[in-house]
Design a protein around this motif. Structure first.
Motif, mmCIF file in Angstrom:
data_model
loop_
_atom_site.group_PDB
_atom_site.id
_atom_site.type_symbol
_atom_site.label_atom_id
_atom_site.label_comp_id
_atom_site.label_asym_id
_atom_site.label_seq_id
_atom_site.Cartn_x
_atom_site.Cartn_y
_atom_site.Cartn_z
ATOM 1 N N PHE A 39 0.835 -1.201 0.000
ATOM 2 C CA PHE A 39 0.000 0.000 0.000
ATOM 3 C C PHE A 39 0.871 1.254 0.000
ATOM 4 O O PHE A 39 1.605 1.472 0.961
ATOM 5 N N PRO A 40 0.797 2.065 -1.053
ATOM 6 C CA PRO A 40 1.571 3.314 -1.063
ATOM 7 C C PRO A 40 1.114 4.232 0.077
ATOM 8 O O PRO A 40 -0.082 4.319 0.357
ATOM 9 N N ASP A 41 2.050 4.872 0.746
ATOM 10 C CA ASP A 41 1.745 5.770 1.869
ATOM 11 C C ASP A 41 0.754 5.125 2.840
ATOM 12 O O ASP A 41 -0.345 5.629 3.069
ATOM 13 N N PRO A 42 1.132 3.996 3.430
ATOM 14 C CA PRO A 42 0.178 3.218 4.226
ATOM 15 C C PRO A 42 -0.379 3.918 5.455
ATOM 16 O O PRO A 42 -1.461 3.565 5.920
ATOM 17 N N ASP A 43 0.327 4.919 5.976
ATOM 18 C CA ASP A 43 -0.168 5.603 7.171
ATOM 19 C C ASP A 43 -1.030 6.815 6.849
ATOM 20 O O ASP A 43 -1.494 7.506 7.754
ATOM 21 N N VAL A 44 -1.265 7.062 5.556
ATOM 22 C CA VAL A 44 -2.136 8.145 5.127
ATOM 23 C C VAL A 44 -3.545 7.569 4.940
ATOM 24 O O VAL A 44 -3.724 6.551 4.278
ATOM 25 N N TYR A 45 -4.529 8.223 5.557
ATOM 26 C CA TYR A 45 -5.922 7.790 5.400
ATOM 27 C C TYR A 45 -6.392 8.241 4.028
ATOM 28 O O TYR A 45 -6.627 9.424 3.798
ATOM 29 N N ASP A 46 -6.497 7.308 3.092
ATOM 30 C CA ASP A 46 -6.788 7.602 1.687
ATOM 31 C C ASP A 46 -8.040 6.853 1.252
ATOM 32 O O ASP A 46 -8.003 5.636 1.054
ATOM 33 N N LEU A 47 -9.149 7.582 1.101
ATOM 34 C CA LEU A 47 -10.405 6.935 0.723
ATOM 35 C C LEU A 47 -10.360 6.301 -0.657
ATOM 36 O O LEU A 47 -11.131 5.397 -0.953
ATOM 37 N N GLY A 48 -9.453 6.752 -1.507
ATOM 38 C CA GLY A 48 -9.362 6.199 -2.858
ATOM 39 C C GLY A 48 -8.435 5.001 -2.969
ATOM 40 O O GLY A 48 -8.297 4.417 -4.039
ATOM 41 N N ARG A 49 -7.804 4.607 -1.862
ATOM 42 C CA ARG A 49 -6.842 3.500 -1.890
ATOM 43 C C ARG A 49 -7.508 2.183 -2.282
ATOM 44 O O ARG A 49 -8.609 1.872 -1.850
ATOM 45 N N ASP A 50 -6.815 1.416 -3.089
ATOM 46 C CA ASP A 50 -7.262 0.071 -3.449
ATOM 47 C C ASP A 50 -6.998 -0.832 -2.253
ATOM 48 O O ASP A 50 -5.848 -1.059 -1.876
ATOM 49 N N THR A 51 -8.051 -1.352 -1.641
ATOM 50 C CA THR A 51 -7.893 -2.216 -0.463
ATOM 51 C C THR A 51 -8.138 -3.687 -0.796
ATOM 52 O O THR A 51 -8.353 -4.494 0.100
ATOM 53 N N SER A 52 -8.072 -4.031 -2.078
ATOM 54 C CA SER A 52 -8.359 -5.412 -2.461
ATOM 55 C C SER A 52 -7.364 -6.406 -1.865
ATOM 56 O O SER A 52 -7.678 -7.591 -1.751
ATOM 57 N N ARG A 53 -6.187 -5.940 -1.455
ATOM 58 C CA ARG A 53 -5.195 -6.835 -0.850
ATOM 59 C C ARG A 53 -5.160 -6.722 0.673
ATOM 60 O O ARG A 53 -4.301 -7.296 1.321
ATOM 61 N N SER A 54 -6.118 -6.006 1.231
ATOM 62 C CA SER A 54 -6.245 -5.898 2.678
ATOM 63 C C SER A 54 -6.645 -7.258 3.245
ATOM 64 O O SER A 54 -7.380 -8.017 2.606
#
Length: 132
Positions: A54-69
């Protein structure tokens, strides 16, 4: 509301931070060899903030792809209640957004988190809202 708000929130501050497993065969992770029957503690909260995933993992990013969460596990260990939990979170947030004004106040000094080694959450989150 952003369509992935609940998924990003769950990945950012996952309620269960770890899960215990016992290896059925030898494995190697990051250069560390583990024998069959080794007990491992998988840190879900840490995995969901892995900078190689996850790029910039500590940034709360609503647009982040979380499919690998891995908030609800993965593979055959995927939580059966995961889809229902996501649906409930989405519906609750949608209804909350409809019901209250976007301006709200949180009493930072009144926040109390659950003090448990594996579970995260709020015991108290004193919030003042106004109707929408």
């Amino acid at each position: 509301m952003h369509p992935h708000a609940h998924s990003n929130t769950n990945s950012s501050d996952t309620p269960a931070h770890g899960i215990a497993r016992r290896l059925t065969k030898p494995a190697e992770w990051h250069g560390v060899r583990l024998p069959a029957d080794a007990k491992v503690w998988i840190l879900i909260g840490s995995a969901n903030r892995d900078e190689s995933v996850f790029p910039d993992p500590d940034v709360y990013d609503l647009g982040r792809d979380t499919s690998r969460s891995i908030s609800f596990g993965v593979g055959r260990h995927y939580c059966l209640g995961g889809p229902l939990a996501r649906l409930e979170a989405r519906v609750a947030l949608e209804e909350l957004i409809k019901a209250v004004s976007p301006s709200y106040e949180i009493d930072q000094d009144g926040i109390r988190r659950i003090s448990h080694g594996n579970v995260r959450g709020m015991v108290r989150l004193p919030t003042t809202v106004a109707p929408a």
